[in-house]
Design an enzyme around this catalytic site. Sequence first.
Site, PDB file in Angstrom:
ATOM      1  N   HIS A  71       0.831  -1.212   0.000  1.00 40.94           N
ATOM      2  CA  HIS A  71       0.000   0.000   0.000  1.00 40.94           C
ATOM      3  C   HIS A  71       0.858   1.251   0.000  1.00 40.94           C
ATOM      4  CE1 HIS A  71       0.140   1.417   4.262  1.00 40.94           C
ATOM      5  NE2 HIS A  71       0.121   0.145   4.622  1.00 40.94           N
ATOM      6  N   ASP A 183       6.202   2.026   6.437  1.00 41.20           N
ATOM      7  CA  ASP A 183       4.858   1.458   6.434  1.00 41.20           C
ATOM      8  C   ASP A 183       3.992   2.311   5.524  1.00 41.20           C
ATOM      9  OD1 ASP A 183       2.335   0.465   6.986  1.00 41.20           O
ATOM     10  OD2 ASP A 183       2.267   1.205   9.043  1.00 41.20           O
ATOM     11  N   GLU A 217      -4.971   2.347   2.648  1.00 40.27           N
ATOM     12  CA  GLU A 217      -4.955   1.214   3.583  1.00 40.27           C
ATOM     13  C   GLU A 217      -5.091   1.690   5.015  1.00 40.27           C
ATOM     14  OE1 GLU A 217      -3.204  -1.694   6.426  1.00 40.27           O
ATOM     15  OE2 GLU A 217      -2.549   0.349   5.960  1.00 40.27           O
TER      16      GLU A 217
END
Length: 362
Positions: A71, A183, A217
């Site tokens: 993502h 992330d 996400e």
Amino acid sequence: MSTKSILNKSSLEFLENYLNNASPTGYESGGQKLWMEYLKPYVDTFITDTYGSAVGIINPDAPYKVVIEGHADEISWYVNYITDDGLIYVIRNGGSDHQIAPSKRVNIHTKAGIVKGVFGWPAIHTRNRGKEEVAKVDNLFIDIGCETKEQVDKMGVHVGCVITYPDEFMILNENKFVCRAIDNRMGGFMIAEVARLLHENKIKLPFGLYITNSVQEEVGLRGAEMITKTIKPNVAIVTDVCHDSTTPMIEKKIEGDTKIGKGPVVTYAPAVQNNLRELILETAMAKEIPFQRLASSRVTGTDTDAFAYSNGGVASALISLPLRYMHTTVEMVHRDDVENVIKLIYETLLKLENEETFSYFK
């Protein structure tokens, strides 16, 4: 394929550029353009959707479709309220950590460009010694050097502007990659590297491969939810991050026992199709790729869930990258793990048979 040969100079240059670029949830298109430009030589075509998910496709005419996915978005803040004195209060866009915010520098994204600011915080001398105030969303404020609300307006800052941190990529001790937004832009990077390796090694896959970089996400797997209905895949191998549980103040009995440098993390969860997971584990063992195991009770909390439960059920699995300090500006991963996730996805694709159903009832 030697692990040491996976990341090259141009890979690392792209990684740094891609991580440093801001792609907050809902505003991922700038990062997606960088990603697509890097991926372009290694795929046959692209599709994009209304909200900005991007998919590079190899063998677009093949009926059997395999997704590898990461993502694109990063957590951020929204401008929520501007005081008469020109101070700015915020709300979250994704799971932004209020505890790390005080005294951080910020970039406020406006139509006219970036406006710099700082999360202010009262000096230690002035705080109530008997009752220390802790950072909370309702007491965090941003100072952009203005004295009135009108000055803030003139700088182009208004309610709804998105706010990111400017912290950039660095390498610690030669093999630890550190940045905000690892992330999960590292996931987008890793699947792009899989495509590069397939191209450079002249691999002809018997199925269609959909290298998918989903948006949104961080606010509920929304981009994956949308794009899986467009692709209608048969298989999805998702990559995201999970916690290194070996740093202080983390309870292994709750979070499991996973550590950076010890290999990709393969998840056990209801959304993970068991036969696909076993193919991944068998590949890791056959190719001597180190791996770790993790269990998720009800949901994985990743795009795996969105793919698995779409289109009447899609065989899905999750290969995670262990990460320290998630949702901070100093997220940290080990280079060896990055290379081994790439290698594990690559080698699994080579073992995956065309038209495989992964049925439990053969």
